[in-house]
Scaffold this motif. Structure first.
Motif, PDB file in Angstrom:
ATOM      1  N   ALA A 114       0.835  -1.200   0.000  1.00  0.00           N
ATOM      2  CA  ALA A 114       0.000   0.000   0.000  1.00  0.00           C
ATOM      3  C   ALA A 114       0.870   1.251   0.000  1.00  0.00           C
ATOM      4  O   ALA A 114       1.878   1.317   0.719  1.00  0.00           O
ATOM      5  N   PRO A 115       0.504   2.271  -0.789  1.00  0.00           N
ATOM      6  CA  PRO A 115       1.233   3.542  -0.727  1.00  0.00           C
ATOM      7  C   PRO A 115       0.983   4.219   0.611  1.00  0.00           C
ATOM      8  O   PRO A 115       0.020   3.895   1.320  1.00  0.00           O
ATOM      9  N   ASP A 153      -4.558  21.493   9.368  1.00  0.00           N
ATOM     10  CA  ASP A 153      -3.226  21.568   9.979  1.00  0.00           C
ATOM     11  C   ASP A 153      -2.594  20.212  10.265  1.00  0.00           C
ATOM     12  O   ASP A 153      -1.372  20.117  10.408  1.00  0.00           O
ATOM     13  N   HIS A 154      -3.391  19.151  10.382  1.00  0.00           N
ATOM     14  CA  HIS A 154      -2.843  17.849  10.764  1.00  0.00           C
ATOM     15  C   HIS A 154      -2.521  16.957   9.568  1.00  0.00           C
ATOM     16  O   HIS A 154      -2.222  15.763   9.741  1.00  0.00           O
ATOM     17  N   THR A 155      -2.566  17.509   8.392  1.00  0.00           N
ATOM     18  CA  THR A 155      -2.258  16.736   7.183  1.00  0.00           C
ATOM     19  C   THR A 155      -0.876  16.093   7.283  1.00  0.00           C
ATOM     20  O   THR A 155       0.112  16.753   7.612  1.00  0.00           O
ATOM     21  N   GLY A 156      -0.826  14.791   7.015  1.00  0.00           N
ATOM     22  CA  GLY A 156       0.432  14.058   7.046  1.00  0.00           C
ATOM     23  C   GLY A 156       0.795  13.455   8.381  1.00  0.00           C
ATOM     24  O   GLY A 156       1.729  12.651   8.470  1.00  0.00           O
ATOM     25  N   TYR A 157       0.071  13.818   9.446  1.00  0.00           N
ATOM     26  CA  TYR A 157       0.339  13.238  10.759  1.00  0.00           C
ATOM     27  C   TYR A 157      -0.166  11.788  10.801  1.00  0.00           C
ATOM     28  O   TYR A 157      -1.040  11.396  10.030  1.00  0.00           O
ATOM     29  N   LEU A 161      -3.757  12.669   2.988  1.00  0.00           N
ATOM     30  CA  LEU A 161      -2.962  12.690   1.765  1.00  0.00           C
ATOM     31  C   LEU A 161      -3.796  12.378   0.529  1.00  0.00           C
ATOM     32  O   LEU A 161      -3.452  12.798  -0.585  1.00  0.00           O
ATOM     33  N   ASN A 162      -4.884  11.619   0.697  1.00  0.00           N
ATOM     34  CA  ASN A 162      -5.772  11.315  -0.430  1.00  0.00           C
ATOM     35  C   ASN A 162      -6.887  12.334  -0.574  1.00  0.00           C
ATOM     36  O   ASN A 162      -7.306  12.663  -1.679  1.00  0.00           O
ATOM     37  N   GLU A 163      -7.391  12.810   0.547  1.00  0.00           N
ATOM     38  CA  GLU A 163      -8.428  13.824   0.556  1.00  0.00           C
ATOM     39  C   GLU A 163      -8.224  14.694   1.788  1.00  0.00           C
ATOM     40  O   GLU A 163      -7.597  14.257   2.766  1.00  0.00           O
ATOM     41  N   LEU A 219     -21.914   8.933   7.179  1.00  0.00           N
ATOM     42  CA  LEU A 219     -21.245   9.345   5.948  1.00  0.00           C
ATOM     43  C   LEU A 219     -19.759   9.570   6.177  1.00  0.00           C
ATOM     44  O   LEU A 219     -18.914   9.206   5.355  1.00  0.00           O
ATOM     45  N   THR A 220     -19.429  10.174   7.322  1.00  0.00           N
ATOM     46  CA  THR A 220     -18.027  10.391   7.656  1.00  0.00           C
ATOM     47  C   THR A 220     -17.284   9.071   7.775  1.00  0.00           C
ATOM     48  O   THR A 220     -16.179   8.903   7.264  1.00  0.00           O
ATOM     49  N   GLY A 221     -17.896   8.115   8.468  1.00  0.00           N
ATOM     50  CA  GLY A 221     -17.262   6.818   8.679  1.00  0.00           C
ATOM     51  C   GLY A 221     -17.097   6.006   7.417  1.00  0.00           C
ATOM     52  O   GLY A 221     -16.267   5.096   7.367  1.00  0.00           O
ATOM     53  N   THR A 222     -17.870   6.316   6.389  1.00  0.00           N
ATOM     54  CA  THR A 222     -17.756   5.588   5.129  1.00  0.00           C
ATOM     55  C   THR A 222     -16.948   6.369   4.095  1.00  0.00           C
ATOM     56  O   THR A 222     -17.057   6.127   2.895  1.00  0.00           O
ATOM     57  N   GLY A 223     -16.146   7.335   4.558  1.00  0.00           N
ATOM     58  CA  GLY A 223     -15.196   7.998   3.690  1.00  0.00           C
ATOM     59  C   GLY A 223     -15.677   9.249   3.010  1.00  0.00           C
ATOM     60  O   GLY A 223     -15.058   9.703   2.042  1.00  0.00           O
ATOM     61  N   GLN A 224     -16.763   9.853   3.483  1.00  0.00           N
ATOM     62  CA  GLN A 224     -17.303  11.031   2.817  1.00  0.00           C
ATOM     63  C   GLN A 224     -17.169  12.296   3.667  1.00  0.00           C
ATOM     64  O   GLN A 224     -17.911  13.249   3.484  1.00  0.00           O
ATOM     65  N   LYS A 225     -16.223  12.304   4.581  1.00  0.00           N
ATOM     66  CA  LYS A 225     -16.054  13.455   5.465  1.00  0.00           C
ATOM     67  C   LYS A 225     -15.655  14.706   4.698  1.00  0.00           C
ATOM     68  O   LYS A 225     -16.142  15.801   4.973  1.00  0.00           O
ATOM     69  N   SER A 226     -14.774  14.567   3.711  1.00  0.00           N
ATOM     70  CA  SER A 226     -14.323  15.752   2.992  1.00  0.00           C
ATOM     71  C   SER A 226     -15.456  16.375   2.196  1.00  0.00           C
ATOM     72  O   SER A 226     -15.562  17.604   2.103  1.00  0.00           O
TER      73      SER A 226
END
Length: 344
Positions: free
Chosen positions: A51-52, A115-119, A82-84, A194-201
């Motif tokens: 996995a990347p 601000d927490h991107t990449g953590y 990093l993806n969204e 929706l957040t838990g299934t990957g739609q938070k952004s």
């Protein structure tokens, strides 16, 4: 004996059963079979080193070795956002001042932040209520920190943990009712799903980008900012005992606090030490409770115990060695289980 190990595809049914017990607001463990299957597959690709970085994550299960029952789950995401985009609110202050009018006011505000991107992120901590006793919760939570200490190069320099915010048994969130509902005609439970299934952004992109004045929220909403759900209080105390702290960031939906720390400042990371295994047929107890993990990335195991620890070796019973999948001469990493304890 209670043993931490990596999730396996055969754990799907057990994890699905745990997901039915979490309730509204436990975003990272939704009762959604497709989402759980996808996540387990992603974890398996991570351990297979296929996995990347943007997709890397780890799920651990707590297994009762006597019955083989999976009774808990905990996770780590290697690098978030990093993806969204990864959204939360930074709690800040805006000052309004006028010398002419002799007015000076400080207004608490919420700023939409990435601000927490990449953590790296600690996540998905849940323990079967029937097993919430003894040292099970400490093992389930802190074993992740021991794993990070053992394989530190796989994680970011800074670590966060989003804590579940306040909502009632009916899925009513005071913060959501006062803020989120004005922008979405859905209940908090649906937004959480929706957040838990990957739609938070997607949801966050529809939230206002300008600073929000906290004083415009209801009294109930203001009161729960940076507060945790009652069932999350023990988890917060454990992480704070390890050096994680609230630094002014909250969840955009329920205002639960985000705890954070530099990995090098975490107690388990600082105090963990490597020792050579010596297997003994008779249990020789030491003076402190230890968190003990092997050093195998793909076949990781962790337990608690009170072994005798010397400057070079740790004495393990055959049962402990079997649980950890180690033998004489292997190396393990161990740390005091509790903050008040130290190796002599």
């Amino acid at each position: 004996m209670m043993v931490i190990r990596p999730v396996a595809r055969s754990d799907r049914n057990a994890i699905t059963e745990l997901a039915t017990q979490t309730g509204v607001g436990f975003t990272s463990l939704q009762n959604d079979e497709s989402q759980l299957n996808d996540r387990i597959e992603r974890m398996c690709r991570t351990w297979a080193q296929q996995a990347p970085l943007a997709e890397q994550g780890y799920l651990f299960v707590l297994e009762d070795s006597e019955t083989g029952k999976v009774v808990g789950i905990s996770g780590i995401e290697a690098a978030i956002g990093l993806n969204e985009p990864w959204y939360n609110y930074r709690v800040g202050t805006l000052v309004h001042a006028s010398k002419a009018l002799d007015v000076y006011t400080q207004m608490p505000t919420l700023f939409l932040s990435n601000d927490h991107t990449g953590y790296s992120e600690l996540c998905t901590l849940f323990l079967d209520p029937a097993y919430r006793h003894g040292k099970n919760g400490h093992l389930l939570s802190k074993s992740r920190l021991l794993f990070i200490a053992t394989f530190q190069d796989r994680f970011a320099d800074k670590l966060i943990a989003e804590m579940r915010g306040v909502s009632d048994q009916h899925g009513h969130s005071p913060f959501w009712e006062s803020l989120g509902r004005h922008f979405f005609a859905i209940d908090f439970a649906h937004a959480d799903y929706l957040t838990g299934t990957g739609q938070k952004s997607f949801i966050a992109e529809l939230m206002p980008k300008h600073p929000l004045y906290v004083d415009f929220l209801s009294d109930e909403a203001r009161a729960v900012i940076a507060q945790v759900h009652p069932s999350t209080v023990p988890a917060r105390k454990i992480l704070e005992s390890e050096g994680m702290r609230y630094e002014g960031y909250v969840d955009i939906f329920d205002a639960g606090p985000t705890l954070e720390a530099y990995v090098d400042d975490l107690r388990v990371v600082r105090k963990s030490q490597a020792r050579i295994v010596k297997v003994t047929q008779t249990e020789i107890s030491g003076p402190i409770h230890c968190l003990i993990g092997n050093e195998s990335f793909t076949d990781y195991r962790a337990i608690t115990g009170t072994p005798q620890v010397t400057e070079s070796h740790v004495l393990l019973t055959s049962m402990q060695a079997q649980a950890l999948r180690v033998t004489d001469g292997d190396s393990v990493r161990l740390a005091p289980l509790f903050a008040q304890e130290n190796f002599s």
